[in-house]
Enzyme design. Structure first.
Site, PDB file in Angstrom:
ATOM      1  N   GLU A  33       0.842  -1.205   0.000  1.00 43.26           N
ATOM      2  CA  GLU A  33       0.000   0.000   0.000  1.00 43.26           C
ATOM      3  C   GLU A  33       0.870   1.245   0.000  1.00 43.26           C
ATOM      4  OE1 GLU A  33      -2.408   1.682  -0.454  1.00 43.26           O
ATOM      5  OE2 GLU A  33      -4.267   0.994   0.432  1.00 43.26           O
ATOM      6  N   ASP A  34       0.306   2.339  -0.457  1.00 36.67           N
ATOM      7  CA  ASP A  34       1.048   3.600  -0.361  1.00 36.67           C
ATOM      8  C   ASP A  34       0.882   4.240   1.012  1.00 36.67           C
ATOM      9  OD1 ASP A  34      -1.659   4.173  -0.775  1.00 36.67           O
ATOM     10  OD2 ASP A  34      -1.314   5.700  -2.317  1.00 36.67           O
ATOM     11  N   ASP A  60      -4.536   5.405   6.217  1.00 38.04           N
ATOM     12  CA  ASP A  60      -5.051   6.478   7.089  1.00 38.04           C
ATOM     13  C   ASP A  60      -6.193   5.946   7.950  1.00 38.04           C
ATOM     14  OD1 ASP A  60      -6.970   6.731   5.040  1.00 38.04           O
ATOM     15  OD2 ASP A  60      -6.776   8.886   4.869  1.00 38.04           O
ATOM     16  N   ARG A  91       1.807  12.634  -8.557  1.00 34.62           N
ATOM     17  CA  ARG A  91       2.248  11.240  -8.394  1.00 34.62           C
ATOM     18  C   ARG A  91       3.687  11.069  -8.880  1.00 34.62           C
ATOM     19  NH1 ARG A  91      -2.215   8.026  -7.238  1.00 34.62           N
ATOM     20  NH2 ARG A  91      -4.145   8.474  -8.318  1.00 34.62           N
ATOM     21  N   PHE A 126      -1.861  16.384   4.216  1.00 35.38           N
ATOM     22  CA  PHE A 126      -2.132  15.730   2.944  1.00 35.38           C
ATOM     23  C   PHE A 126      -0.823  15.546   2.192  1.00 35.38           C
ATOM     24  CE2 PHE A 126      -3.783  14.523  -1.062  1.00 35.38           C
ATOM     25  CZ  PHE A 126      -4.903  13.794  -0.707  1.00 35.38           C
TER      26      PHE A 126
HETATM   27  N1  HPA Z   1      -2.380  11.829   0.290  1.00 37.08           N
HETATM   28  C1  HPA Z   1      -2.767  11.117  -0.784  1.00 37.08           C
HETATM   29  N2  HPA Z   1      -3.636  10.120  -0.731  1.00 37.08           N
HETATM   30  C2  HPA Z   1      -4.134   9.802   0.477  1.00 37.08           C
HETATM   31  C3  HPA Z   1      -3.769  10.499   1.641  1.00 37.08           C
HETATM   32  C4  HPA Z   1      -2.854  11.568   1.543  1.00 37.08           C
HETATM   33  O1  HPA Z   1      -2.479  12.250   2.523  1.00 37.08           O
HETATM   34  N3  HPA Z   1      -4.453   9.931   2.666  1.00 37.08           N
HETATM   35  C5  HPA Z   1      -5.180   8.917   2.111  1.00 37.08           C
HETATM   36  N4  HPA Z   1      -5.008   8.827   0.810  1.00 37.08           N
HETATM   37 MG    MG Z   2      -4.143   4.121  -1.405  1.00 31.78          MG
END
Ligand code: HPA
Ligand code: MG
Length: 171
Positions: free
Chosen positions: A96-97, A100, A162, A149
């Site tokens: 995962e990136d 949250d 990105r 963010f």
């Molecule tokens: N940035 C980008 N995508 C996201 C974030 C964030 O801080 N939190 C959840 N998805």
């Molecule tokens: Mg994601």
């Protein structure tokens, strides 16, 4: 235009990817079935993959895409927009990136187990713990980030940023 403040440099990301690979290869010494989450995890996953390959590990991988709709309730409804290849009996590593709220990841974890995955472990580049709504933790975490963010290295804001080589946050 939004101002992007640097948070994690490309150099720190590379160093951390190598450390994560040490941990992961210890737990998955021979083969890994990775499931990476589109779109944000694509750069992290490909860097991770190339480092893992240096350890002579056989890696199979498949992508998933999840959509979450924010309804009136605080917990969003999640659906699979793209499902993974057959996971039956496999030991899975989700890549995962960012975690949250944890809602989409918890959905994915349960979904894979329901489809017959033997075990499911989680690797995330970023962890935004302050935002958590469900109890889920990753087994491998790149960096903890504050409740800002964040963008770059795969993560977007309305489809932008990105392509940044580092992680920053929007001020
Ligand atoms: N940035 C980008 N995508 C996201 C974030 C964030 O801080 N939190 C959840 N998805
Ligand atoms: Mg994601």
């Amino acid at each position: 235009m939004a101002k992007i403040m640097p948070l994690i440099s490309r150099k720190r990301i590379s160093a951390r990817v190598s450390e994560l690979v040490k941990e992961i290869s210890h737990d998955f010494p021979k083969h890994i079935f990775c499931i990476f989450v589109l779109t944000g995890a694509v750069i992290f996953f490909s860097d991770l993959l190339r480092e893992l390959k240096k350890k002579n590990i056989e890696i199979r991988f498949s992508a998933v895409k999840l959509s979450s709709y924010k309804g009136k309730k605080s917990s969003g409804k999640v659906t699979m927009a793209l499902d993974a290849d057959d996971v039956k009996g496999k030991d899975i590593l989700i890549v995962e990136d960012i975690i949250d709220t944890g809602i989409t990841l918890e959905f994915l974890r349960k979904h894979l187990l329901k489809k017959g995955a033997r075990t499911v472990r989680i690797c995330t580049l970023l962890d935004k713990k302050e935002r958590r709504k469900v109890a889920i933790e990753a087994d491998y975490v790149g960096f903890s980030v504050p409740d800002k963010f964040v963008v770059g290295y795969g993560l977007d804001y309305n489809g932008r940023y990105r392509d940044l080589d580092h992680v920053g946050y929007i001020q």
